[in-house]
Design a protein around this motif. Structure first.
Motif, PDB file in Angstrom:
ATOM      1  N   ARG A   1       0.931  -0.611  -0.115  1.00 17.24           N
ATOM      2  CA  ARG A   1      -0.259  -0.163  -0.153  1.00 17.24           C
ATOM      3  C   ARG A   1       0.760   1.040   0.270  1.00 17.24           C
ATOM      4  NH1 ARG A   1      -3.234  -0.342   4.689  1.00 17.24           N
ATOM      5  NH2 ARG A   1      -1.577   0.815   5.993  1.00 17.24           N
ATOM      6  N   VAL A   2       1.710   1.674   1.086  1.00 19.76           N
ATOM      7  CA  VAL A   2       3.234   2.398   1.055  1.00 19.76           C
ATOM      8  C   VAL A   2       3.270   2.330  -0.842  1.00 19.76           C
ATOM      9  CG1 VAL A   2       4.676   3.354   1.634  1.00 19.76           C
ATOM     10  CG2 VAL A   2       3.285   2.156   3.307  1.00 19.76           C
ATOM     11  N   LEU A   3       4.188   1.358  -1.333  1.00 21.83           N
ATOM     12  CA  LEU A   3       4.217   1.490  -2.610  1.00 21.83           C
ATOM     13  C   LEU A   3       3.963   2.249  -3.649  1.00 21.83           C
ATOM     14  CD1 LEU A   3       7.118   0.757  -4.772  1.00 21.83           C
ATOM     15  CD2 LEU A   3       5.089  -1.388  -4.836  1.00 21.83           C
ATOM     16  N   LEU A   4       2.663   1.751  -3.391  1.00 21.25           N
ATOM     17  CA  LEU A   4       2.196   2.527  -4.303  1.00 21.25           C
ATOM     18  C   LEU A   4       1.182   3.787  -4.194  1.00 21.25           C
ATOM     19  CD1 LEU A   4      -1.349  -0.621  -4.406  1.00 21.25           C
ATOM     20  CD2 LEU A   4       0.138  -0.137  -6.250  1.00 21.25           C
ATOM     21  N   GLU A   5       1.266   3.743  -2.648  1.00 23.14           N
ATOM     22  CA  GLU A   5       0.707   5.496  -2.761  1.00 23.14           C
ATOM     23  C   GLU A   5       2.101   6.083  -2.707  1.00 23.14           C
ATOM     24  OE1 GLU A   5       0.190   5.540   2.096  1.00 23.14           O
ATOM     25  OE2 GLU A   5      -1.861   4.795   1.566  1.00 23.14           O
ATOM     26  N   MET A   6       2.780   5.862  -2.427  1.00 22.26           N
ATOM     27  CA  MET A   6       4.662   6.607  -3.306  1.00 22.26           C
ATOM     28  C   MET A   6       4.347   6.995  -4.248  1.00 22.26           C
ATOM     29  SD  MET A   6       7.396   6.039  -0.812  1.00 22.26           S
ATOM     30  CE  MET A   6       8.071   4.357  -1.977  1.00 22.26           C
ATOM     31  N   ARG A   7       3.869   5.975  -5.672  1.00 19.33           N
ATOM     32  CA  ARG A   7       3.612   5.868  -7.078  1.00 19.33           C
ATOM     33  C   ARG A   7       2.363   7.132  -7.098  1.00 19.33           C
ATOM     34  NH1 ARG A   7       6.839   1.164  -9.329  1.00 19.33           N
ATOM     35  NH2 ARG A   7       8.173   0.825  -7.903  1.00 19.33           N
ATOM     36  N   GLY A   8       2.003   7.106  -6.252  1.00 16.78           N
ATOM     37  CA  GLY A   8       0.013   8.304  -6.868  1.00 16.78           C
ATOM     38  C   GLY A   8      -0.310   7.132  -6.834  1.00 16.78           C
ATOM     39  N   TRP A   9      -1.022   6.490  -6.871  1.00 20.22           N
ATOM     40  CA  TRP A   9      -2.432   6.073  -6.314  1.00 20.22           C
ATOM     41  C   TRP A   9      -3.109   6.105  -5.719  1.00 20.22           C
ATOM     42  CZ3 TRP A   9      -3.461   2.931 -11.109  1.00 20.22           C
ATOM     43  CH2 TRP A   9      -2.405   2.135 -11.810  1.00 20.22           C
ATOM     44  N   SER A  10      -4.549   6.773  -6.518  1.00 18.67           N
ATOM     45  CA  SER A  10      -5.296   6.673  -5.663  1.00 18.67           C
ATOM     46  C   SER A  10      -6.168   5.931  -4.957  1.00 18.67           C
ATOM     47  CB  SER A  10      -6.549   7.570  -5.907  1.00 18.67           C
ATOM     48  OG  SER A  10      -7.320   6.530  -6.886  1.00 18.67           O
ATOM     49  N   PRO A  11      -6.594   6.521  -3.459  1.00 21.25           N
ATOM     50  CA  PRO A  11      -7.260   5.262  -1.850  1.00 21.25           C
ATOM     51  C   PRO A  11      -8.044   4.214  -2.954  1.00 21.25           C
ATOM     52  CG  PRO A  11      -6.834   7.715  -1.122  1.00 21.25           C
ATOM     53  CD  PRO A  11      -6.691   7.949  -2.793  1.00 21.25           C
ATOM     54  N   THR A  12      -9.062   5.368  -4.190  1.00 19.13           N
ATOM     55  CA  THR A  12      -9.858   4.018  -4.792  1.00 19.13           C
ATOM     56  C   THR A  12      -9.477   2.860  -5.831  1.00 19.13           C
ATOM     57  OG1 THR A  12     -11.422   6.211  -4.555  1.00 19.13           O
ATOM     58  CG2 THR A  12     -11.549   4.446  -6.696  1.00 19.13           C
ATOM     59  N   HIS A  13      -8.035   3.368  -6.219  1.00 17.52           N
ATOM     60  CA  HIS A  13      -7.519   2.496  -7.259  1.00 17.52           C
ATOM     61  C   HIS A  13      -6.814   1.948  -6.000  1.00 17.52           C
ATOM     62  CE1 HIS A  13      -7.555   5.978 -10.104  1.00 17.52           C
ATOM     63  NE2 HIS A  13      -7.585   4.829 -11.100  1.00 17.52           N
ATOM     64  N   ILE A  14      -5.646   2.484  -4.876  1.00 18.80           N
ATOM     65  CA  ILE A  14      -5.401   0.937  -3.750  1.00 18.80           C
ATOM     66  C   ILE A  14      -6.870  -0.482  -3.377  1.00 18.80           C
ATOM     67  CG2 ILE A  14      -3.942   0.347  -1.552  1.00 18.80           C
ATOM     68  CD1 ILE A  14      -2.896   3.335  -1.824  1.00 18.80           C
TER      69      ILE A  14
ATOM     70  N   ARG B   1      -2.851  -3.688 -13.676  1.00 18.74           N
ATOM     71  CA  ARG B   1      -3.109  -3.242 -15.300  1.00 18.74           C
ATOM     72  C   ARG B   1      -4.265  -3.975 -14.855  1.00 18.74           C
ATOM     73  NH1 ARG B   1       0.450  -7.637 -18.571  1.00 18.74           N
ATOM     74  NH2 ARG B   1       1.788  -4.964 -17.619  1.00 18.74           N
ATOM     75  N   HIS B   2      -4.888  -4.405 -13.614  1.00 14.92           N
ATOM     76  CA  HIS B   2      -6.159  -4.712 -14.419  1.00 14.92           C
ATOM     77  C   HIS B   2      -6.948  -3.716 -14.324  1.00 14.92           C
ATOM     78  CE1 HIS B   2      -6.141  -9.635 -14.447  1.00 14.92           C
ATOM     79  NE2 HIS B   2      -6.184  -9.056 -15.432  1.00 14.92           N
ATOM     80  N   VAL B   3      -7.309  -3.147 -12.592  1.00 10.14           N
ATOM     81  CA  VAL B   3      -7.701  -1.977 -12.639  1.00 10.14           C
ATOM     82  C   VAL B   3      -7.530  -0.101 -13.093  1.00 10.14           C
ATOM     83  CG1 VAL B   3      -6.684  -0.138 -10.260  1.00 10.14           C
ATOM     84  CG2 VAL B   3      -6.939  -2.049  -9.610  1.00 10.14           C
ATOM     85  N   SER B   4      -6.567  -0.271 -13.816  1.00  7.39           N
ATOM     86  CA  SER B   4      -6.029   0.297 -14.471  1.00  7.39           C
ATOM     87  C   SER B   4      -6.695   0.058 -15.798  1.00  7.39           C
ATOM     88  CB  SER B   4      -4.576   0.619 -14.641  1.00  7.39           C
ATOM     89  OG  SER B   4      -3.982  -0.142 -16.597  1.00  7.39           O
ATOM     90  N   ILE B   5      -7.145  -0.705 -16.359  1.00  3.93           N
ATOM     91  CA  ILE B   5      -7.921  -0.553 -17.379  1.00  3.93           C
ATOM     92  C   ILE B   5      -9.631  -0.405 -16.974  1.00  3.93           C
ATOM     93  CG2 ILE B   5      -8.840  -2.369 -18.847  1.00  3.93           C
ATOM     94  CD1 ILE B   5      -6.051  -3.351 -19.576  1.00  3.93           C
ATOM     95  N   ARG B   6      -9.836  -1.303 -16.265  1.00  3.27           N
ATOM     96  CA  ARG B   6     -11.236  -1.024 -15.669  1.00  3.27           C
ATOM     97  C   ARG B   6     -12.023   0.172 -15.222  1.00  3.27           C
ATOM     98  NH1 ARG B   6     -12.081  -4.455 -10.494  1.00  3.27           N
ATOM     99  NH2 ARG B   6     -11.590  -6.282 -11.739  1.00  3.27           N
ATOM    100  N   MET B   7     -10.767   0.961 -14.972  1.00  2.00           N
ATOM    101  CA  MET B   7     -11.125   2.024 -13.950  1.00  2.00           C
ATOM    102  C   MET B   7     -10.949   3.364 -15.430  1.00  2.00           C
ATOM    103  SD  MET B   7     -11.090   1.758 -10.526  1.00  2.00           S
ATOM    104  CE  MET B   7     -11.805   3.835 -10.071  1.00  2.00           C
ATOM    105  N   GLY B   8      -9.794   2.903 -15.816  1.00  2.00           N
ATOM    106  CA  GLY B   8      -9.994   4.376 -17.252  1.00  2.00           C
ATOM    107  C   GLY B   8      -8.877   4.665 -16.919  1.00  2.00           C
TER     108      GLY B   8
END
Length: 91
Positions: free
Chosen positions: A43-56, A74-81
């Motif tokens: 979770r910390v890695l994703l937050e540092m890379r700029g992912w939003s709480p909804t994406h996380i 990849r699935h989340v970025s495709i699904r949420m656009g």
């Protein structure tokens, strides 16, 4: 006159323990471990890379279903656009 003997239960079998107060079926364990590491560190890695709480949260759900982190992202970025502006590949 015959006396009746009282049978005491043996200690051969242990009675089942009751449900633990700390773990209930509705709450996930505090520290989940995936192939890429523990959830708090992911979770910390994703937050540092700029992912939003909804994406996380969506990525966490994908990891719980058994997907590796790179495919979950990849699935989340495709699904949420959407994805973070300067995101790099995680795998």
């Amino acid at each position: 006159m015959a006396t009746t003997r009282i049978r005491r239960p043996s200690n051969r079998f242990v009675s089942a323990a009751g449900p633990r107060s700390g773990l209930s079926g509705a709450q996930p364990p505090r520290h989940q471990v995936f192939a890429e590491g523990g959830w708090p560190s992911i979770r910390v890695l994703l937050e540092m890379r700029g992912w939003s709480p909804t994406h996380i949260e969506q990525i966490h759900e994908q990891l719980r279903q058994g997907w590796p982190l790179s495919l979950a992202v990849r699935h989340v970025s495709i699904r949420m656009g959407t994805c973070p502006m300067r995101s790099r590949s995680l795998g």
